[in-house]
Design a protein around this motif. Structure first.
Motif, mmCIF file in Angstrom:
data_model
loop_
_atom_site.group_PDB
_atom_site.id
_atom_site.type_symbol
_atom_site.label_atom_id
_atom_site.label_comp_id
_atom_site.label_asym_id
_atom_site.label_seq_id
_atom_site.Cartn_x
_atom_site.Cartn_y
_atom_site.Cartn_z
ATOM 1 N N ASN A 293 30.575 48.172 -66.920
ATOM 2 C CA ASN A 293 30.682 46.958 -67.734
ATOM 3 C C ASN A 293 29.417 46.729 -68.562
ATOM 4 O O ASN A 293 29.490 46.296 -69.716
ATOM 5 N N ARG A 294 28.269 47.034 -67.968
ATOM 6 C CA ARG A 294 27.018 46.919 -68.725
ATOM 7 C C ARG A 294 27.016 47.880 -69.910
ATOM 8 O O ARG A 294 26.562 47.543 -71.003
ATOM 9 N N PHE A 295 27.538 49.076 -69.678
ATOM 10 C CA PHE A 295 27.604 50.068 -70.756
ATOM 11 C C PHE A 295 28.538 49.607 -71.872
ATOM 12 O O PHE A 295 28.205 49.705 -73.060
ATOM 13 N N ILE A 296 29.717 49.089 -71.500
ATOM 14 C CA ILE A 296 30.692 48.643 -72.501
ATOM 15 C C ILE A 296 30.114 47.479 -73.319
ATOM 16 O O ILE A 296 30.253 47.443 -74.546
ATOM 17 N N LYS A 297 29.419 46.556 -72.646
ATOM 18 C CA LYS A 297 28.833 45.406 -73.350
ATOM 19 C C LYS A 297 27.663 45.832 -74.231
ATOM 20 O O LYS A 297 27.380 45.201 -75.251
ATOM 21 N N ASN A 298 26.977 46.906 -73.824
ATOM 22 C CA ASN A 298 25.831 47.391 -74.595
ATOM 23 C C ASN A 298 26.259 47.809 -76.002
ATOM 24 O O ASN A 298 25.628 47.477 -76.983
ATOM 25 N N ASN A 299 27.324 48.607 -76.064
ATOM 26 C CA ASN A 299 28.058 48.886 -77.301
ATOM 27 C C ASN A 299 27.156 49.233 -78.504
ATOM 28 O O ASN A 299 27.278 48.669 -79.575
ATOM 29 N N ASN A 300 26.241 50.176 -78.312
ATOM 30 C CA ASN A 300 25.367 50.559 -79.427
ATOM 31 C C ASN A 300 25.491 52.043 -79.778
ATOM 32 O O ASN A 300 24.539 52.667 -80.213
ATOM 33 N N GLU B 45 25.639 54.587 -77.957
ATOM 34 C CA GLU B 45 25.103 55.552 -76.999
ATOM 35 C C GLU B 45 26.242 56.111 -76.162
ATOM 36 O O GLU B 45 27.252 55.448 -75.931
ATOM 37 N N ARG B 46 26.077 57.320 -75.669
ATOM 38 C CA ARG B 46 26.970 57.830 -74.642
ATOM 39 C C ARG B 46 26.472 57.348 -73.287
ATOM 40 O O ARG B 46 25.318 56.951 -73.140
ATOM 41 N N PHE B 47 27.360 57.391 -72.295
ATOM 42 C CA PHE B 47 27.034 56.749 -71.031
ATOM 43 C C PHE B 47 25.743 57.287 -70.418
ATOM 44 O O PHE B 47 24.903 56.512 -69.950
ATOM 45 N N TYR B 48 25.560 58.612 -70.405
ATOM 46 C CA TYR B 48 24.383 59.160 -69.757
ATOM 47 C C TYR B 48 23.101 58.872 -70.543
ATOM 48 O O TYR B 48 22.016 58.786 -69.969
ATOM 49 N N GLU B 49 23.240 58.684 -71.847
ATOM 50 C CA GLU B 49 22.087 58.264 -72.635
ATOM 51 C C GLU B 49 21.716 56.817 -72.287
ATOM 52 O O GLU B 49 20.532 56.473 -72.156
ATOM 53 N N PHE B 50 22.736 55.985 -72.119
ATOM 54 C CA PHE B 50 22.521 54.625 -71.662
ATOM 55 C C PHE B 50 21.898 54.607 -70.279
ATOM 56 O O PHE B 50 20.934 53.867 -70.020
ATOM 57 N N LEU B 51 22.406 55.455 -69.391
ATOM 58 C CA LEU B 51 21.919 55.490 -68.020
ATOM 59 C C LEU B 51 20.471 55.952 -67.961
ATOM 60 O O LEU B 51 19.669 55.446 -67.162
ATOM 61 N N ALA B 52 20.113 56.899 -68.807
ATOM 62 C CA ALA B 52 18.737 57.425 -68.819
ATOM 63 C C ALA B 52 17.716 56.324 -69.123
ATOM 64 O O ALA B 52 16.592 56.341 -68.634
ATOM 65 N N ASP B 53 18.126 55.334 -69.920
ATOM 66 C CA ASP B 53 17.235 54.234 -70.274
ATOM 67 C C ASP B 53 17.120 53.206 -69.154
ATOM 68 O O ASP B 53 16.163 52.434 -69.109
ATOM 69 N N LYS B 54 18.121 53.184 -68.236
ATOM 70 C CA LYS B 54 18.183 52.121 -67.240
ATOM 71 C C LYS B 54 17.687 52.529 -65.858
ATOM 72 O O LYS B 54 17.227 51.689 -65.099
ATOM 73 N N LEU B 55 17.793 53.810 -65.522
ATOM 74 C CA LEU B 55 17.393 54.249 -64.175
ATOM 75 C C LEU B 55 15.875 54.311 -64.059
ATOM 76 O O LEU B 55 15.193 54.731 -64.983
#
Length: 269
Positions: A250-257, A259-269
């Motif tokens: 849900n955080r990824f869907i709301k981010n909506n910029n 990015e692909r999921f793993y690119e989003f995840l790389a910024d958050k972990l």
């Protein structure tokens, strides 16, 4: 000379995979293990011919679909599990690779505990690392929520079970295996499952995250409410893992910029 009793069967579902399959097979050939002990099963899920890839490894078996095609990676893996001859089963996607130490480090662990899982390295299309999913000293069901990526087991065939249908089927399959056993061991030092981002993959489609979200919600509901399962000690961790994955998604869907999921995840972990 045909391989009669391989120690390891590597199962690769193939669908529109001609551009990446050689890379996957060559990563198996480079393992620090006698390749005579390995069979590779290409479980075909399209109308293409993959016989040219038999030249890359002497123990390749090609399993063509006898009925429908486009059944999905889970069903393609299930068909291969039925014919696999190895005592251990390894799962590799056609656009991914294994590090050099993958089988050498995971094999003794799988023989001892029934299953071995290692860290997952996320690579971009150029092979550059962008994210490492590494639960440190051990891996358990909780890590599937804390680190919402793919982990791939090397597992004794009798424990492998079957893959479900739909998105996230590899995640559900791995959790099912961990629910069967008490699994604690020091993580392999060097072995990595190398997951390559692929613009042509279904996982890169914008709608995929919503399909995954629906899948996670269905599995959370299943483990939360199934009468024969919800009393088990592992059920709390299972339900929590799926809820955490829902939260991440849900955080990824709301981010909506874009990015692909793993690119989003790389910024958050």
């Amino acid at each position: 000379m045909k391989l009669i009793n391989p120690e390891i069967s590597v199962i690769i579902p193939v669908f529109n995979a001609k551009n990446t399959l050689a890379r996957a097979i060559n990563s198996i050939n480079r393992q620090n293990i006698n390749i005579d002990k390995i069979e590779i099963i290409l479980s075909v899920d399209d109308n293409l011919s993959y016989y040219e890839f038999k030249e890359l490894h002497k123990n390749i078996r090609i399993l063509n679909p006898s009925g429908k095609i486009k059944t999905g990676a889970g069903q393609a893996r299930n068909r291969a599990i039925k014919i696999a001859k190895g005592k251990l089963l390894g799962f590799l996607d056609a656009d991914d690779t294994w590090s050099l130490d993958y089988l050498n480090e995971l094999k003794p662990i799988a023989h001892r505990y029934g299953v071995a899982i290692t860290k997952t390295q996320i690579l971009n299309e150029g092979g550059e690392p962008i994210c490492l999913l590494e639960p440190k000293f051990n891996i358990d069901i909780k890590h599937f929520g804390l680190m919402p990526g793919s982990f791939h087991p090397l597992v004794i065939k009798k424990l492998a079970g079957s893959f479900p249908d739909g998105p996230s089927q590899d995640v559900v399959h791995c959790i099912k295996i961990l629910r069967k056993i008490r699994y604690r061991y020091k993580f392999p030092l060097n072995a990595k499952y190398e997951l390559w981002l692929n613009k042509m993959s279904k996982t890169a489609e914008k709608k995929f995250s919503k399909l995954v979200d629906n899948s996670y919600k269905s599995w959370r509901y299943y483990y939360l409410n199934h009468p024969s399962l919800k009393q088990r000690k592992t059920n709390h961790d299972t339900v929590k893992a799926f809820q955490l994955r829902i939260n991440w998604n849900n955080r990824f869907i709301k981010n909506n910029n874009n990015e692909r999921f793993y690119e989003f995840l790389a910024d958050k972990l």
